[in-house]
Design an enzyme around this catalytic site. Structure first.
Site, PDB file in Angstrom:
ATOM      1  N   TYR A 149      -1.532  -1.307  10.450  1.00 17.02           N
ATOM      2  CA  TYR A 149      -1.742  -1.417   8.998  1.00 17.02           C
ATOM      3  C   TYR A 149      -0.546  -0.897   8.205  1.00 17.02           C
ATOM      4  CZ  TYR A 149      -3.848  -1.233   4.403  1.00 17.02           C
ATOM      5  OH  TYR A 149      -4.095  -1.416   3.068  1.00 17.02           O
ATOM      6  N   SER A 191       0.841  -1.193   0.000  1.00 17.89           N
ATOM      7  CA  SER A 191       0.000   0.000   0.000  1.00 17.89           C
ATOM      8  C   SER A 191       0.876   1.243   0.000  1.00 17.89           C
ATOM      9  CB  SER A 191      -0.908   0.017   1.235  1.00 17.89           C
ATOM     10  OG  SER A 191      -1.582   1.256   1.365  1.00 17.89           O
TER      11      SER A 191
END
Length: 263
Positions: A156, A142
């Site tokens: 995350y 990401s």
């Protein structure tokens, strides 16, 4: 026992929606048999029917929760005897809220999905790829892996930063054997991710030009891996954001993160 097909095979985790589903459709259109892994069996069955109807390929849907301690072992057992030519480590989700607002078991499961399953599947499948002299691994990381941390979703960005560095190292180890490894780092992508994490309403005000389709992300990732890129950030805006995050003073980026975290 039915004969195992001789077509190339791609294993895709998180295949029931979003980027994983887009990778399944892309690879099926190129003649790959698909092993589609996700928790939602109904979604997998629907995808299998779609791909079987549209392409002369085989789809093996496997409903497996990668958060379970024995998940990877069960997955490897279910596909025993098949050579995997492409591995797409895409399964992932976010844990909203602050770190201490959840029991440790929640974070432990998260790390099994986001880190341990990626490392374990790669470890199991890269050796036969190297022995055959070909293979591709795409780890869907990401843009968050390049950005400074913020309050909430505490693990995350950390897991995605790990995935980027892991992919770079594995790529450099395996390229001499003809195996390509790429970390794909999308930004905001039209998928169910934000619905699952409950952040859809908070992100609804973002401009549309910040978002990309899952199909475009998958296509760019596949092209990047095919050309030997170790890391690819799809979209010019996302690449600019990553560049600025790396160039600006840490004190400034932390100040911005602190302000946004309060919001």
């Amino acid at each position: 026992m039915q004969p195992i097909p001789t077509r190339p095979t791609a294993l895709v985790t998180g295949a029931s929606a979003g980027i994983g589903q887009a990778f399944c459709r892309l690879l099926a259109s190129q003649g790959y048999d698909i092993i589609a892994v996700a928790r939602r069996s109904e979604r997998l069955a629907s995808l299998a029917r779609e791909l079987n109807s549209a392409h002369a390929i085989e789809v093996l849907p496997l409903s497996i929760d990668l958060g379970a301690p024995d998940a990877v072992a069960r997955l490897l057992s279910a596909m025993a005897g098949r050579d995997i030519d492409v591995l797409i480590n895409n399964a992932g989700y976010g844990v909203p809220g602050r770190y201490l607002s959840h029991e440790w078991s929640v974070h432990e499961r998260f790390q099994r999905v986001m880190i341990e399953s990626v490392a374990e599947l790669s470890h199991a499948l890269v050796a036969p790829m190297c022995a055959r002299g070909r293979g591709t691994i795409i780890n869907v990381a990401s843009l968050a892996g390049y950005l400074p941390g913020s309050a909430g979703h505490t693990l995350y960005a950390a897991s995605k930063a790990w995935m980027i560095r892991f992919s770079e190292s594995l790529a450099l180890e395996c390229e001499v054997d003809g195996v390509r490894v790429c970390a794909l780092c999308p930004g905001f992508t039209f998928s169910e991710f934000h619905d699952v994490t409950g952040t859809r309403a908070q992100l609804a005000s973002l401009p549309k030009w910040l978002w990309m389709s899952a199909e475009r992300v998958a296509a760019e990732g596949w092209s990047a891996a095919a050309t030997g890129r170790l890391v690819h950030i799809p979209g010019r805006i996302n690449r600019l954001i990553a560049m600025l995050a790396g160039a600006l003073p840490r004190a400034l980026t932390h100040a911005v993160s602190r302000r946004e975290s309060r919001r």
